[in-house]
Design a protein around this motif. Structure first.
Motif, PDB file in Angstrom:
ATOM      1  N   LEU A   1      48.675   6.339  59.299  1.00 17.37           N
ATOM      2  CA  LEU A   1      48.311   5.487  58.155  1.00 17.37           C
ATOM      3  C   LEU A   1      47.834   6.379  57.001  1.00 17.37           C
ATOM      4  N   GLY A   2      48.470   6.231  55.839  1.00 21.79           N
ATOM      5  CA  GLY A   2      48.194   7.134  54.716  1.00 21.79           C
ATOM      6  C   GLY A   2      48.881   8.461  54.989  1.00 21.79           C
ATOM      7  N   SER A   3      50.182   8.391  55.226  1.00 25.05           N
ATOM      8  CA  SER A   3      50.949   9.551  55.713  1.00 25.05           C
ATOM      9  C   SER A   3      51.295  10.548  54.616  1.00 25.05           C
ATOM     10  N   GLY A   4      50.974  10.231  53.361  1.00 24.32           N
ATOM     11  CA  GLY A   4      51.183  11.181  52.271  1.00 24.32           C
ATOM     12  C   GLY A   4      52.634  11.606  52.169  1.00 24.32           C
ATOM     13  N   SER A   5      52.867  12.906  52.073  1.00 29.27           N
ATOM     14  CA  SER A   5      54.228  13.421  51.946  1.00 29.27           C
ATOM     15  C   SER A   5      54.857  13.732  53.311  1.00 29.27           C
TER      16      SER A   5
ATOM     17  N   LEU B   1      44.480  10.493  58.483  1.00 23.56           N
ATOM     18  CA  LEU B   1      43.924  11.789  58.062  1.00 23.56           C
ATOM     19  C   LEU B   1      43.625  11.772  56.571  1.00 23.56           C
ATOM     20  N   GLY B   2      42.329  11.709  56.253  1.00 25.13           N
ATOM     21  CA  GLY B   2      41.947  11.787  54.851  1.00 25.13           C
ATOM     22  C   GLY B   2      42.190  10.509  54.077  1.00 25.13           C
ATOM     23  N   ALA B   3      42.090   9.375  54.760  1.00 26.93           N
ATOM     24  CA  ALA B   3      42.321   8.101  54.078  1.00 26.93           C
ATOM     25  C   ALA B   3      41.589   6.970  54.795  1.00 26.93           C
ATOM     26  N   THR B   4      40.358   7.261  55.296  1.00 37.38           N
ATOM     27  CA  THR B   4      39.683   6.265  56.139  1.00 37.38           C
ATOM     28  C   THR B   4      39.151   5.057  55.363  1.00 37.38           C
ATOM     29  N   TRP B   5      39.289   5.085  54.034  1.00 41.73           N
ATOM     30  CA  TRP B   5      38.956   3.876  53.276  1.00 41.73           C
ATOM     31  C   TRP B   5      39.953   2.760  53.622  1.00 41.73           C
ATOM     32  N   ILE B   6      41.117   3.127  54.179  1.00 42.51           N
ATOM     33  CA  ILE B   6      42.136   2.129  54.545  1.00 42.51           C
ATOM     34  C   ILE B   6      41.539   1.087  55.486  1.00 42.51           C
TER      35      ILE B   6
ATOM     36  N   HIS C   1      56.854   2.652  52.331  1.00 40.55           N
ATOM     37  CA  HIS C   1      55.982   2.586  51.161  1.00 40.55           C
ATOM     38  C   HIS C   1      55.236   1.260  51.196  1.00 40.55           C
ATOM     39  N   GLY C   2      53.909   1.322  51.324  1.00 42.59           N
ATOM     40  CA  GLY C   2      53.147   0.079  51.355  1.00 42.59           C
ATOM     41  C   GLY C   2      51.677   0.327  51.601  1.00 42.59           C
ATOM     42  N   ASP C   3      50.926  -0.772  51.525  1.00 38.14           N
ATOM     43  CA  ASP C   3      49.486  -0.732  51.781  1.00 38.14           C
ATOM     44  C   ASP C   3      49.274  -0.766  53.294  1.00 38.14           C
ATOM     45  N   ALA C   4      48.580   0.222  53.818  1.00 38.70           N
ATOM     46  CA  ALA C   4      48.365   0.289  55.274  1.00 38.70           C
ATOM     47  C   ALA C   4      47.168  -0.544  55.725  1.00 38.70           C
ATOM     48  N   THR C   5      46.463  -1.169  54.788  1.00 40.83           N
ATOM     49  CA  THR C   5      45.314  -2.005  55.154  1.00 40.83           C
ATOM     50  C   THR C   5      45.764  -3.071  56.147  1.00 40.83           C
TER      51      THR C   5
ATOM     52  N   HIS D   1      51.955  19.157  46.479  1.00 36.26           N
ATOM     53  CA  HIS D   1      51.371  19.386  47.809  1.00 36.26           C
ATOM     54  C   HIS D   1      52.281  18.808  48.894  1.00 36.26           C
ATOM     55  N   ARG D   2      52.420  19.554  49.977  1.00 33.30           N
ATOM     56  CA  ARG D   2      53.050  18.963  51.167  1.00 33.30           C
ATOM     57  C   ARG D   2      52.001  18.358  52.067  1.00 33.30           C
ATOM     58  N   ILE D   3      50.826  19.003  52.078  1.00 29.57           N
ATOM     59  CA  ILE D   3      49.700  18.539  52.891  1.00 29.57           C
ATOM     60  C   ILE D   3      48.590  18.155  51.926  1.00 29.57           C
ATOM     61  N   HIS D   4      48.196  16.879  51.952  1.00 31.79           N
ATOM     62  CA  HIS D   4      47.201  16.387  50.990  1.00 31.79           C
ATOM     63  C   HIS D   4      45.813  16.393  51.621  1.00 31.79           C
TER      64      HIS D   4
ATOM     65  N   GLY E   1      55.189   6.417  59.405  1.00 31.45           N
ATOM     66  CA  GLY E   1      54.122   6.658  58.434  1.00 31.45           C
ATOM     67  C   GLY E   1      54.152   5.586  57.352  1.00 31.45           C
ATOM     68  N   ILE E   2      52.957   5.167  56.951  1.00 30.36           N
ATOM     69  CA  ILE E   2      52.850   4.182  55.859  1.00 30.36           C
ATOM     70  C   ILE E   2      51.986   4.792  54.773  1.00 30.36           C
ATOM     71  N   ASP E   3      52.457   4.731  53.542  1.00 34.21           N
ATOM     72  CA  ASP E   3      51.662   5.287  52.443  1.00 34.21           C
ATOM     73  C   ASP E   3      51.890   4.475  51.176  1.00 34.21           C
ATOM     74  N   MET E   4      50.811   4.329  50.415  1.00 31.41           N
ATOM     75  CA  MET E   4      50.858   3.498  49.216  1.00 31.41           C
ATOM     76  C   MET E   4      51.450   4.230  48.008  1.00 31.41           C
ATOM     77  N   SER E   5      51.617   5.547  48.091  1.00 29.85           N
ATOM     78  CA  SER E   5      52.200   6.276  46.969  1.00 29.85           C
ATOM     79  C   SER E   5      53.723   6.277  47.079  1.00 29.85           C
ATOM     80  N   ARG E   6      54.361   5.766  46.038  1.00 31.93           N
ATOM     81  CA  ARG E   6      55.832   5.759  46.019  1.00 31.93           C
ATOM     82  C   ARG E   6      56.360   7.202  45.989  1.00 31.93           C
TER      83      ARG E   6
ATOM     84  N   ASP F   1      50.833   1.031  43.820  1.00 30.08           N
ATOM     85  CA  ASP F   1      50.781   2.492  43.877  1.00 30.08           C
ATOM     86  C   ASP F   1      49.327   2.946  43.825  1.00 30.08           C
ATOM     87  N   ILE F   2      49.115   4.247  44.021  1.00 28.44           N
ATOM     88  CA  ILE F   2      47.767   4.822  43.967  1.00 28.44           C
ATOM     89  C   ILE F   2      47.487   5.252  42.524  1.00 28.44           C
ATOM     90  N   PRO F   3      46.221   5.534  42.158  1.00 31.73           N
ATOM     91  CA  PRO F   3      45.917   5.958  40.789  1.00 31.73           C
ATOM     92  C   PRO F   3      46.753   7.187  40.386  1.00 31.73           C
TER      93      PRO F   3
END
Ligand code: SAH
Length: 248
Positions: A43-47, A110-115, A92-96, A14-17, A64-69, A2-4
């Protein structure tokens, strides 16, 4: 996995992160001239707001793939709510390193380019899932004005001035990677306020519901400081936009 935890507290409502309003998200979908049935990878599709509303409004299908459950669960509920659960899938998973089985028409982060280890790495990763002639979407901050000191950059929640570029340099950097910028939609201050200020009420409500939580002291400290930090730094120095790219 999961994420921090802080993000699942501050952004739980939030619906849009990111600093896009629902209108901007819709403008972006229209700007891309999406055909019904177009395949979109996020990648990092959020909600899941982008894929769900684009499925409803433009007839796309998406993954969409996102690490937050929490966020992934919210995305699935949103798909049902909008009646598009048969067209979008959330994992639900790591998009790396994630590469889709079928090539897509639009590959987004969008907003997750550290991936992908930064903008260039994320473009390289998204390109592996893209059909020839497809579009890559990158959502990324840029400096509205260069911070005068590293302390000001840290005030913007950046680790240093070097984290981001000014808009002209960011646009040029896509060219250096051999991509044309074929569209862009930029967030406005209203969108930033929605993204940041919505966290404050969420934190306040969370504190009232969880007074004995180990994390309550951290959340309290953050709620006390955030409005001024945001107004002094992020709101003055940071822009955000989504850039649509096609390889040259
Ligand atoms: N694109 C979404 C979310 C942006 S916030 C939107 O614009 O609304 C960043 C997202 O990246 C969060 O949802 C977070 O859970 C997710 N994330 C962080 N690291 C990740 C990783 N390694 N793999 C997949 N998702 C990740």
């Amino acid at each position: 996995m999961d994420i921090p935890r802080i993000f699942t507290i501050t952004e739980s409502a939030h619906r849009i992160h990111n600093p896009f309003t629902p209108e901007k998200l819709s403008t972006l979908g229209a700007a891309l001239r999406l055909e019904p049935g177009a395949r979109v990878l996020d990648l990092g599709s959020g909600s899941g707001e982008m894929l769900c509303t684009w499925a409803r409004d433009y007839g796309i299908t998406g993954v969409g793939i996102d690490m937050s459950r929490l966020f992934t669960g919210q995305a699935k509920l949103r798909a049902e709510e909008l009646g598009v659960a048969d067209r979008v899938r959330f994992i639900h998973g790591d998009a790396t390193g994630y590469v889709s089985e079928e090539k897509v028409d639009v590959a987004a982060c969008l907003g997750a380019t550290w991936i992908g280890g930064g903008v260039a790495g994320t473009i390289g990763l998204l390109a592996k899932s893209l059909r020839p002639g497809g579009i890559i979407l990158i959502g990324e901050p840029y400096w509205l004005q260069v911070p005068p000191t590293e302390d000001v950059a840290r005030g913007c929640d950046a680790s240093s001035i070097a984290d981001f570029l000014m808009l002209p340099e960011l646009l040029a950097s896509f060219g250096d990677l051999n991509y044309d910028v074929v569209e862009m939609v930029l967030a406005g201050q209203e969108g930033w306020d929605r993204y940041e200020a919505a966290k404050w009420l969420t934190m306040r409500r969370w504190l009232e519901a969880n007074p004995g939580d180990d994390f309550a002291k951290d959340v309290r400290a953050r709620l006390t400081l955030e409005p001024k930090r945001y107004a002094a730094y992020t709101r003055e120095y940071l822009g955000w936009g989504v850039f649509a790219l096609m390889v040259r």
